[in-house]
Design a protein around this motif. Structure first.
Motif: not given
Lengths: 300, 596
Positions: A66-71, B172-174, B176
């Motif tokens: 998530w922190s690397l841009g995947y949702r 939904r930022t990185d 979060d």
């Protein structure tokens, strides 16, 4: 989707868990993490179709992805953890003995550089029982490498070929690995890797020690071995705090995050309709016959 | 970014769970370093020369510089490797720890621990996901005996969140990966809870300070007790409103944060709705903060100034930092002019809006005439005003007794314009606010800003029938805005065009809020409904007139020609009528017989 989904027969393990007896297993609608990972969950360079589900093994992996841009990141746990629920340890298992050691392996595109002899000395210093060396299939085929370990009096095995581009997938790769691991009391490697966690989950005492070796053109994006040591100090050493190490193994494999078959079916896009459609497709036996394993003649 | 590629600087230590490709300085991802002028100013009170400081999370360079300038031995904790490498390089004297809060070795305590961006930012995606309380406790544990903790804590009910377009639950930022927000029961939800929690860690909290408008980068810091001071209230309303105005200018919001900010301060709800609370607490000791509010006027360079509000025989402003006169294009700012007692009065804009709302047209007429007369007294013999007297927007003036004073007297201009134009700019601005913010006022049917301005001008004693004065007023507005924002000539020309065509569809100047947009749509819809109804009515009327015309034309035709011809036509018409009647009678008789 990506061919890495079927590496090591992962998709097949999951299909079996879901009660879907199809060979090959139905296509997973997303990317299934195929090895223990300290990056975004995908192997470096995996072409990712934006927005696709990413099925990862652990909660920590989900946060990192998530922190690397995947949702669209979903924790499903490792296929290995599912395999263990399907193939529990038999009550009449012969007494475990010795250590299975996984020298850190490269893959087809990268080879490791390191001092195998030094590693052998280190293994000897630590292990007092018989030692089995498990080589990756390409190293297993390298006579020079095999000879070094054979000369040291170690037993040499390989679990097989993980498959590539949907070809030569060994559907029972993991089952064979599980059987091999269950023969041993300890599992060890010179680098923290999937195999160590697999072994720990399969009831072996894990250990990580010895010359770490280096991969040719190793991608340093993930911080390398030093980062692993900082992140998982409890997994490094010849003798570990077993309670802590086993808990970490459960966390990293998502062993406590296993989903019921119905949830897996929905997440992977293995609905009744899709499976029925997949069944309706005929597979030309001629195509099957044409795919001969490159491991033919290699496997003992 | 990799650890291996660049080599790790000597003053940077990787402690574990460091985030290798992450940065907390990505404004497009809503992540910026904590800091800003007022936080730095507050810090000057907390420094312990020669002592040890721990700065947790990414802060402005200026924050580290202030501590270093006082010979403090600084350690900072950053979860991001790129941020840590940058900080280590920029501040060779600072020890930079990169990784997760839980990995910090707290063997040696600190004299000052600063957490300007909240404890949430101290956790790595790889680290354990602790509760707020657990994280805060780890931070508090770093404070040594006699040491001070300065902790900024975002208020989830803050104005910045209430007015945000995206609901906080939907971000939904990185960053979060595991949003806890209000669902973390250990997270203090009020200033009182925050102080109590910090006290629970064995620290003695001093007054809580309210921070506006961004939690990470406040531009106004107001101690809780000052926020409810009746003498300071009106001024603080303006301060906080301006802070939100500057922070959210041009952004799309759910609602206009300015009235909310002003209302919160007026209702003594500043504590409940502040964007963040700053708590300063000491272990075995008491850190007393100077009772002052800190304000930073954030604009593009060269305009920013910062000042404090202190009580010295009444409330006073005192400029902090540079005091030199600055100019750009036609605008001039003299920070020193801000020094001195805080003017005590009612904002002219609020006064005029209230009169309009109450439909007090005579009152409005009197106020506007008084305003115009006051402006005229500032004009020279040729009826022209210059310098600060050009800048007389109702939002810039306070009504004090029978005259007007400037809220911020530091501004002036090099322009000289007819007083009528300065007044027209002012009333046009008022008209823009009345329509754009959707205030109820006596002339809602006027469909453009210019029309409303003409009416207001009329009340003030002017006749702006032509376009000349209003065009000059727009020019003046574009020129002054251009100078303030540093726009190019082309951008000023563009702005002029934009300002010219203002109708019922506009929103209040500043942030564009969904509420205002909806109100604008309602106004346009009402206007359209009216136009449609008018059109329908005209159509109906037209049809009636056409019919009447046709009848009249028939009659005219009948009665035109020679006498014999007219008699003939009349005879024929009569005969036709008789025949018609006879036919009708016969038909009716026939129908009656059939029924029988």
């Amino acid at each position: 989707m990506h061919h890495a989904n079927v590496f090591y027969g992962h998709a097949d393990v999951m299909a079996r868990y879901c009660g879907i007896d199809l060979d090959p297993a139905p296509r997973i609608q997303g990317y299934l993490q195929h090895g223990w990972n300290i990056g975004d969950g995908l192997a470096p360079g995996t072409p990712y179709v934006a927005g696709s589900p990413l099925f990862v093994w652990s909660e920590k992996q989900r946060r990192r992805s998530w922190s690397l841009g995947y949702r669209n990141v979903v924790v499903v746990g490792a296929p290995w953890a599912y395999l263990l629920t399907m193939e529990p340890e038999p009550a009449d298992l012969p007494e475990r003995e010795g250590t299975i050691y996984y020298p850190f392996h490269g893959w087809e595109g990268q080879h490791v550089h390191g001092d195998h002899k030094r590693l052998i000395r280190q293994i000897r210093e630590v292990e007092d029982g018989p030692v089995t060396i498990c080589l990756y299939w390409n190293e297993y085929r390298m006579r020079r490498v095999r000879r070094i370990y054979e000369d040291a009096g170690f037993r040499i095995v390989t679990h097989g070929y993980r498959g590539f581009w949907w070809r030569h997938t060994d559907r029972f790769f993991l089952s064979r690995q599980l059987a091999e691991l269950r023969r041993h009391k300890r599992v060890a490697s010179n680098r923290l890797s999937s195999a160590v966690f697999y072994g720990a989950l399969a009831g072996c005492e894990p250990a990580v020690y010895g010359d770490t070796m280096t991969l040719q053109d190793e991608d340093p994006t993930f911080g390398g071995v030093a980062r692993q040591r900082r992140l998982w100090p409890e997994m490094h050493g010849a003798k570990l705090d077993l309670a802590a190490a086993h808990q970490t193994a459960r966390d990293e494999m998502g062993a406590d995050r296993i989903l019921p078959p119905e949830a897996v079916r929905r997440l992977f896009g293995w609905t009744e309709e899709q499976v029925a459609f997949r069944r309706s497709l005929e597979i030309d036996p001629a195509v099957e016959a044409a795919t001969e394993s490159p491991m033919a003649g290699v496997m003992a | 970014m990799t650890v291996a590629s660049g080599g790790v600087p000597g003053n940077l230590r990787l402690i574990g769970s460091e985030m290798l490709v992450w940065s907390d300085d990505e404004p497009q991802q809503q992540r910026t370093p904590a800091g800003g002028a007022v936080l730095v100013e507050l810090l000057t009170e907390l420094v312990r020369p020669g002592g040890r400081a721990f700065v947790a999370g990414l802060h402005d360079d200026a924050v580290l510089s202030v501590l270093e300038a006082e010979s403090m031995q600084v350690t900072c904790l950053l979860r991001s490797y790129p941020d840590a490498a940058k900080a280590a390089k920029a501040h060779p004297g600072v020890e930079v720890l990169c990784g997760d809060l839980t990995k910090v070795d707290s063997a040696e305590p600190f004299d000052l621990v600063l957490v300007g961006g909240g404890v949430e930012r101290l956790s790595s995606a790889d680290g354990p996901q602790l509760s707020w309380q657990e994280r805060a406790e780890l931070v508090a544990g770093l404070v040594g005996v006699g040491g001070t903790l300065a902790l900024v804590h975002e208020n989830l009910l803050g104005i910045h969140r209430l007015a945000a377009l995206t609901p906080p639950r939907g971000t939904r930022t990185d960053a979060d990966w595991t949003p806890s927000d209000g669902f973390d029961a250990t997270r203090p939800a009020s200033a009182r809870e925050l102080a109590a929690t910090v006290a629970g860690f064995g620290l003695e909290p001093s007054t809580t300070v309210l921070a506006f408008p961004h939690p990470q980068r406040p531009t106004a810091l107001v101690p809780l007790d000052l926020a409810v001071d009746p003498q300071l209230k009106v001024h603080l309303q303006a301060v906080v409103t301006t802070a939100f105005d500057q922070a959210f200018d041009g952004q799309t919001m759910l609602m206009d944060p300015r009235p909310l900010a002003s209302g919160a301060m007026r209702a003594e709800a500043g504590s409940a709705l502040a964007s963040a609370w700053l708590v300063v607490a000491t272990r075995e000791g008491q850190q007393t903060l100077t009772p002052r509010a800190l304000v930073s006027d954030e604009r593009t360079a060269p305009w920013p100034i910062r000042y404090e509000l202190m009580h010295l025989d009444g409330w006073n402003r005192r400029v902090l930092g540079p005091r030199a006169l600055v100019t750009r294009n036609v605008l001039v700012r003299d920070p020193q002019a801000l020094d001195g007692p805080v003017p005590d009065g009612v904002p002219l804009l609020d006064h005029l809006i209230a009169l309009g709302m109450h439909r007090d047209v005579p009152g409005l007429q009197m106020a506007l005439a008084q305003f115009a007369a006051w402006a005229s007294t500032r004009a020279d013999a040729n009826g022209r005003v210059s310098g600060a007297d050009v800048l007389i927007l109702p939002s810039e003036l306070l009504v004090v007794d029978d005259t007007f004073v400037r809220w911020d007297p530091s501004w002036s201009t090099e322009l000289t314009v007819p007083v009528e134009v300065a007044v027209a700019r002012s009333l046009r601005y008022f008209a823009t606010v009345l329509i754009g913010a959707g205030y109820s006022h006596p002339w809602p049917q006027l469909d453009s800003v210019d029309e409303l301005t003409r009416v207001l001008g009329g009340l003030a004693g002017y006749d702006w029938g032509g376009d000349d004065v209003l065009r000059q007023a727009v020019d003046l507005q574009a020129k002054l805005t251009g100078a303030e924002l540093g726009l190019t000539d082309a951008e000023i020309a563009e702005l002029r065009v934009k300002l010219t065509g203002l109708d019922q569809g506009i929103t209040a100047p500043g942030a564009e809020s969904v509420q205002d947009l909806r109100a604008a749509v309602e106004r346009l819809r009402a206007e359209l409904d009216h136009e449609k109804a008018t059109n329908k009515w005209n159509e109906k009327l037209l049809l009636g007139r056409e019919k009447a015309l046709r009848k009249a034309e028939g009659r005219v035709e009948l009665l035109s020609g020679t006498f014999t011809a007219r008699m003939g036509k009349l005879g024929l018409a009569l005969a036709r009528r008789v025949l018609d009647v006879a036919r009708r009678v016969l038909r009716r008789n026939g129908e009656e017989q059939e029924e029988a």
